[in-house]
Design a protein around this motif. Structure first.
Motif, mmCIF file in Angstrom:
data_model
loop_
_atom_site.group_PDB
_atom_site.id
_atom_site.type_symbol
_atom_site.label_atom_id
_atom_site.label_comp_id
_atom_site.label_asym_id
_atom_site.label_seq_id
_atom_site.Cartn_x
_atom_site.Cartn_y
_atom_site.Cartn_z
ATOM 1 N N THR A 88 -14.931 3.576 -11.635
ATOM 2 C CA THR A 88 -13.794 4.359 -11.173
ATOM 3 C C THR A 88 -14.290 5.508 -10.302
ATOM 4 O O THR A 88 -15.182 6.241 -10.710
ATOM 5 C CB THR A 88 -12.953 4.884 -12.363
ATOM 6 O OG1 THR A 88 -11.897 5.686 -11.880
ATOM 7 C CG2 THR A 88 -13.778 5.681 -13.337
ATOM 8 N N VAL A 90 -12.509 8.115 -9.265
ATOM 9 C CA VAL A 90 -11.855 9.388 -9.586
ATOM 10 C C VAL A 90 -11.265 9.303 -10.983
ATOM 11 O O VAL A 90 -10.641 8.306 -11.338
ATOM 12 C CB VAL A 90 -10.720 9.698 -8.572
ATOM 13 C CG1 VAL A 90 -9.997 10.975 -8.929
ATOM 14 C CG2 VAL A 90 -11.269 9.760 -7.164
ATOM 15 N N ILE A 93 -6.414 9.628 -12.055
ATOM 16 C CA ILE A 93 -5.651 9.399 -10.826
ATOM 17 C C ILE A 93 -4.144 9.396 -11.072
ATOM 18 O O ILE A 93 -3.377 9.577 -10.136
ATOM 19 C CB ILE A 93 -6.055 8.093 -10.101
ATOM 20 C CG1 ILE A 93 -5.689 6.852 -10.899
ATOM 21 C CG2 ILE A 93 -7.506 8.111 -9.724
ATOM 22 C CD1 ILE A 93 -5.810 5.564 -10.096
ATOM 23 N N GLU A 96 -2.393 12.257 -9.563
ATOM 24 C CA GLU A 96 -2.428 12.399 -8.106
ATOM 25 C C GLU A 96 -1.103 11.931 -7.501
ATOM 26 O O GLU A 96 -0.362 11.175 -8.111
ATOM 27 C CB GLU A 96 -3.571 11.553 -7.521
ATOM 28 C CG GLU A 96 -4.942 11.932 -7.995
ATOM 29 C CD GLU A 96 -5.564 13.057 -7.196
ATOM 30 O OE1 GLU A 96 -4.947 13.543 -6.242
ATOM 31 O OE2 GLU A 96 -6.688 13.435 -7.551
ATOM 32 N N LYS A 100 -2.557 9.166 -2.616
ATOM 33 C CA LYS A 100 -3.940 9.305 -3.080
ATOM 34 C C LYS A 100 -4.256 8.262 -4.138
ATOM 35 O O LYS A 100 -5.360 7.706 -4.159
ATOM 36 C CB LYS A 100 -4.190 10.703 -3.631
ATOM 37 C CG LYS A 100 -4.273 11.782 -2.598
ATOM 38 C CD LYS A 100 -4.723 13.041 -3.310
ATOM 39 C CE LYS A 100 -4.418 14.298 -2.607
ATOM 40 N NZ LYS A 100 -4.695 15.459 -3.458
ATOM 41 N N GLN A 101 -3.314 7.995 -5.031
ATOM 42 C CA GLN A 101 -3.535 6.960 -6.043
ATOM 43 C C GLN A 101 -3.850 5.619 -5.383
ATOM 44 O O GLN A 101 -4.773 4.915 -5.797
ATOM 45 C CB GLN A 101 -2.287 6.791 -6.920
ATOM 46 C CG GLN A 101 -2.070 7.889 -7.913
ATOM 47 C CD GLN A 101 -0.853 7.616 -8.790
ATOM 48 O OE1 GLN A 101 -0.306 6.511 -8.809
ATOM 49 N NE2 GLN A 101 -0.423 8.638 -9.520
ATOM 50 N N TRP A 104 -7.451 5.728 -3.972
ATOM 51 C CA TRP A 104 -8.482 5.627 -5.018
ATOM 52 C C TRP A 104 -8.552 4.206 -5.565
ATOM 53 O O TRP A 104 -9.627 3.700 -5.848
ATOM 54 C CB TRP A 104 -8.230 6.614 -6.159
ATOM 55 C CG TRP A 104 -8.149 8.055 -5.752
ATOM 56 C CD1 TRP A 104 -7.246 8.976 -6.202
ATOM 57 C CD2 TRP A 104 -8.986 8.770 -4.825
ATOM 58 N NE1 TRP A 104 -7.476 10.202 -5.604
ATOM 59 C CE2 TRP A 104 -8.534 10.099 -4.761
ATOM 60 C CE3 TRP A 104 -10.067 8.404 -4.036
ATOM 61 C CZ2 TRP A 104 -9.126 11.061 -3.950
ATOM 62 C CZ3 TRP A 104 -10.660 9.359 -3.208
ATOM 63 C CH2 TRP A 104 -10.195 10.664 -3.184
ATOM 64 N N ARG A 105 -7.404 3.555 -5.697
ATOM 65 C CA ARG A 105 -7.402 2.172 -6.189
ATOM 66 C C ARG A 105 -8.065 1.230 -5.186
ATOM 67 O O ARG A 105 -8.806 0.332 -5.577
ATOM 68 C CB ARG A 105 -5.974 1.704 -6.481
ATOM 69 C CG ARG A 105 -5.426 2.284 -7.753
ATOM 70 C CD ARG A 105 -4.095 1.639 -8.141
ATOM 71 N NE ARG A 105 -3.539 2.349 -9.252
ATOM 72 C CZ ARG A 105 -2.448 3.124 -9.195
ATOM 73 N NH1 ARG A 105 -1.793 3.266 -8.069
ATOM 74 N NH2 ARG A 105 -2.026 3.747 -10.270
#
Length: 139
Positions: A88, A90, A93, A96, A100-101, A104-105
């Motif tokens: 991961t 971050v 999440i 967020e 942003k989510q 990050w995914r």
């Protein structure tokens, strides 16, 4: 996401075993010496790798470690998850904003894809003489 010394040394240990696959057990002392690593540290890494069923220990005067599976059946992601935990980029999440989510995914999925499609056989057979692009990036 940053891979710690555990992950890096663990990959080194596993690549060494893959390069010697089928030639009998290899001692951690030999692996440490040939890769200029701490034997004590490799001992700490061998235990979780053994518990995860990635390596087997063989006792005796000519004992050591061998891969528990074929190198093509062990993925880099298997090793990293055992030694580093979940992949991961971050933490937290869910707190967020949605854009942003999603980012990050996507990053997590890209890293997982590389780790889960790279086998120990691929790493052991890598041509070290092949020129590499020089780049540096931080995530």
């Amino acid at each position: 996401m940053k891979i710690s010394t555990k992950g890096r040394y663990g990959l080194t240990l596993m690549i060494h075993l893959a390069k010697c696959h089928g030639k009998g057990p290899i001692s951690l002392k030999q692996i440490a010496k040939e890769n200029q690593l701490s034997e004590h540290y490799l001992e700490q890494l061998a235990s979780p790798l053994r518990n995860a069923g990635l390596i087997r220990s063989i006792r005796g005067a000519y004992g050591g470690y061998v891969l528990a599976k074929e190198p093509m059946d062990i993925k880099a992601g298997d090793i990293i998850r055992v030694l580093e935990g979940p992949i991961t980029p971050v933490e937290g999440i869910e707190n967020e904003e949605p854009a942003k989510q999603a980012l990050w995914r996507r990053i997590r999925d890209a890293v997982k894809d590389v780790l889960d499609t790279t086998t120990l056989k691929d790493l052991a057979e890598h041509n070290d003489d092949e020129p590499q692009d020089a780049y540096m990036f931080y995530i």
